[in-house]
Design an enzyme around this catalytic site. Structure first.
Site, PDB file in Angstrom:
ATOM      1  N   ASP A 262       0.977  -1.210   0.038  1.00 43.69           N
ATOM      2  CA  ASP A 262       0.072  -0.118   0.081  1.00 43.69           C
ATOM      3  C   ASP A 262       0.970   1.216   0.064  1.00 43.69           C
ATOM      4  O   ASP A 262       1.698   1.374   0.864  1.00 43.69           O
ATOM      5  CB  ASP A 262      -1.013  -0.150   1.094  1.00 43.69           C
ATOM      6  CG  ASP A 262      -1.939   0.966   1.218  1.00 43.69           C
ATOM      7  OD1 ASP A 262      -1.719   2.079   0.936  1.00 43.69           O
ATOM      8  OD2 ASP A 262      -3.155   0.640   1.235  1.00 43.69           O
ATOM      9  N   ASN A 270      -2.168  12.962  -5.706  1.00 46.43           N
ATOM     10  CA  ASN A 270      -3.219  13.325  -6.497  1.00 46.43           C
ATOM     11  C   ASN A 270      -3.620  14.774  -6.208  1.00 46.43           C
ATOM     12  O   ASN A 270      -3.691  15.775  -7.113  1.00 46.43           O
ATOM     13  CB  ASN A 270      -4.298  12.385  -6.531  1.00 46.43           C
ATOM     14  CG  ASN A 270      -4.179  11.160  -7.172  1.00 46.43           C
ATOM     15  OD1 ASN A 270      -3.353  10.943  -8.136  1.00 46.43           O
ATOM     16  ND2 ASN A 270      -4.871   9.949  -6.467  1.00 46.43           N
ATOM     17  N   ASP A 279      -1.123   8.650 -11.722  1.00 47.40           N
ATOM     18  CA  ASP A 279      -1.110   7.553 -12.593  1.00 47.40           C
ATOM     19  C   ASP A 279       0.637   7.167 -13.075  1.00 47.40           C
ATOM     20  O   ASP A 279       0.863   5.943 -13.246  1.00 47.40           O
ATOM     21  CB  ASP A 279      -1.650   7.931 -14.010  1.00 47.40           C
ATOM     22  CG  ASP A 279      -3.150   7.769 -13.734  1.00 47.40           C
ATOM     23  OD1 ASP A 279      -3.736   7.286 -12.647  1.00 47.40           O
ATOM     24  OD2 ASP A 279      -3.968   8.386 -14.774  1.00 47.40           O
ATOM     25  N   GLU A 305      -4.215   2.331  -4.774  1.00 45.38           N
ATOM     26  CA  GLU A 305      -2.961   2.475  -4.824  1.00 45.38           C
ATOM     27  C   GLU A 305      -2.295   1.172  -4.207  1.00 45.38           C
ATOM     28  O   GLU A 305      -1.219   1.142  -3.388  1.00 45.38           O
ATOM     29  CB  GLU A 305      -2.368   3.656  -3.878  1.00 45.38           C
ATOM     30  CG  GLU A 305      -2.926   3.451  -2.450  1.00 45.38           C
ATOM     31  CD  GLU A 305      -4.128   4.106  -2.125  1.00 45.38           C
ATOM     32  OE1 GLU A 305      -4.565   4.583  -1.180  1.00 45.38           O
ATOM     33  OE2 GLU A 305      -5.123   4.034  -2.985  1.00 45.38           O
TER      34      GLU A 305
END
Length: 396
Positions: A262, A270, A279, A305
């Site tokens: 994770d 973001n 991305d 993620e």
């Protein structure tokens, strides 16, 4: 590279025989077959190209390779040019890229033809059964030159142009190269038909249309189990592969480990840099996982993620080493991307929380292994993130 190609063309054309009437007839047959193939598969090929993210294996070797074996180099190159002109309407690539790849095909055909002719092949009409073994060896040599020139010419540029090239991005996958080998083999069959029974080449036109469809279906099957953002297995593909690995390990009374990875504070990326940057981070992590895991390991994207890595034949100690290697690798990534305004930036110092579950110590099924690894991830996050935590042993 293009200047080097000029030298190769000059060497091949200088010693090439002058085409006679039979050569021109065979050229016309191959050109007609290639045209039928291209026109009937135009939409399929366009879809294949749109879905391909790395090296695209073209299927024109079915027509080019027989030209290498039975025609002078000048006609073999002319055939490539005619085919590539028709491909322009489906390629939809920048002109300089298209011209470069067209030159690579042409040069490969010219040098393969030069190599084959220099070995003095016999007339196939008069070859004996024993002599056919020698001729078959010469065909294999020509095929090796044809494929090798393309690998060096195109693969070399791809290796130099990418910041961190991999074997897959430069040479394509095993499936891609198997497809190329089969296509070249069909080209050898086409050559035999062209020399012995020219009208039967029409059969190869039908075969290539069908074969093009099979290649598209194979690609569609890959798409079903592949995550589009990272190129890794999606949960469907990963679960199917992981279940098979677990069954094998269970029958052998072996060990198997699962890493749930994770990315810490991914939402901050973001929010701070924009979703395209997020991305790029996912793509960079996916590529890194492919580099630091073993070929037998099964790597997939869990969602968001989170990533999953299944480690067959790995006990707790091996899983600890693998998890730390992943954590350190991600921490040292330098990810070139853009910010919200499109300016170039680099994201570094990303941390990761990793949960580890081992079969049969922590769980006995894939679902329970995932649950145990997920719980370990939450424990890692609750204890400060950027660490590896093991699941709790299953209670009897």
């Amino acid at each position: 590279m293009e200047l080097a190609a000029v030298v190769g063309f000059a060497a091949a054309f200088t010693v090439a025989a002058t085409p006679d009437g039979t050569d021109w007839l065979r050229f016309a047959i191959l050109a007609a077959g290639a045209t039928v193939h291209i026109q009937l598969t135009q939409r399929q090929e366009e879809r294949r190209r749109n879905r391909t993210k790395t090296v695209l294996i073209d299927l024109i070797a079915v027509w080019v390779f027989p030209a290498i074996l039975v025609l002078p180099a000048t006609l073999a190159v002319l055939l490539v040019v005619l085919i590539r002109v028709q491909r322009w309407f489906t390629a939809r690539r920048p002109p300089h890229n298209f011209i470069f790849s067209s030159i690579s095909h042409s040069l490969a055909a010219a040098l393969a033809g030069l190599s084959y002719a220099s070995l003095h092949p016999q007339d196939w009409h008069s070859v004996t059964a024993l002599g056919s073994l020698r001729e078959f060896g010469l065909v294999l040599i020509a095929a090796a030159v044809y494929e090798g020139v393309q690998v060096l010419y195109v693969g070399g540029i791809l290796a130099l142009s990418g910041p961190r090239p991999t074997v897959r991005t430069v040479l394509g996958s095993k499936a891609d190269n198997l497809l190329e080998a089969i296509t070249t083999g069909l080209g050898a069959v086409t050559a035999v038909l062209l020399v012995t029974m020219p009208p039967t080449v029409v059969i190869m036109a039908v075969v290539t249309v069908f074969f093009n469809r099979l290649a598209e279906l194979d690609q569609l099957q890959d798409d079903v189990v592949t995550d589009p953002k990272t190129g890794l297995l999606n949960m469907r593909g990963w679960s199917e592969s992981a279940e098979r690995a677990l069954e094998r390990i269970s029958r052998a009374d072996g060990n198997l480990a699962m890493l749930m990875i994770d990315l810490d504070h991914f939402k901050w990326i973001n929010d701070s840099f924009g979703h395209p940057a997020g991305d790029d981070v996912l793509g960079a992590v996916a590529k890194a996982l492919g580099e630091v895991t073993r070929p037998a390991d099964i790597v997939g994207r869990f969602g968001g993620e989170e990533f999953l890595v299944l480690l067959p034949d790995a006990d707790a100690a091996a899983a600890q080493v693998a998890a730390e290697r992943v954590r350190n690798t991600i921490a040292h990534l330098r990810i070139d991307t853009t910010d919200k305004r499109g300016a170039q930036t680099t994201i570094t110092d990303r941390t990761t929380s990793i949960g580890v579950a081992v079969f049969p110590l922590h769980a006995a099924t894939l679902a329970s292994l995932m649950q145990a690894a997920d719980a370990a991830v939450y424990e890692a996050k609750e204890n400060g993130r950027n660490q590896v935590r093991f699941a709790r042993p299953v209670t009897q």
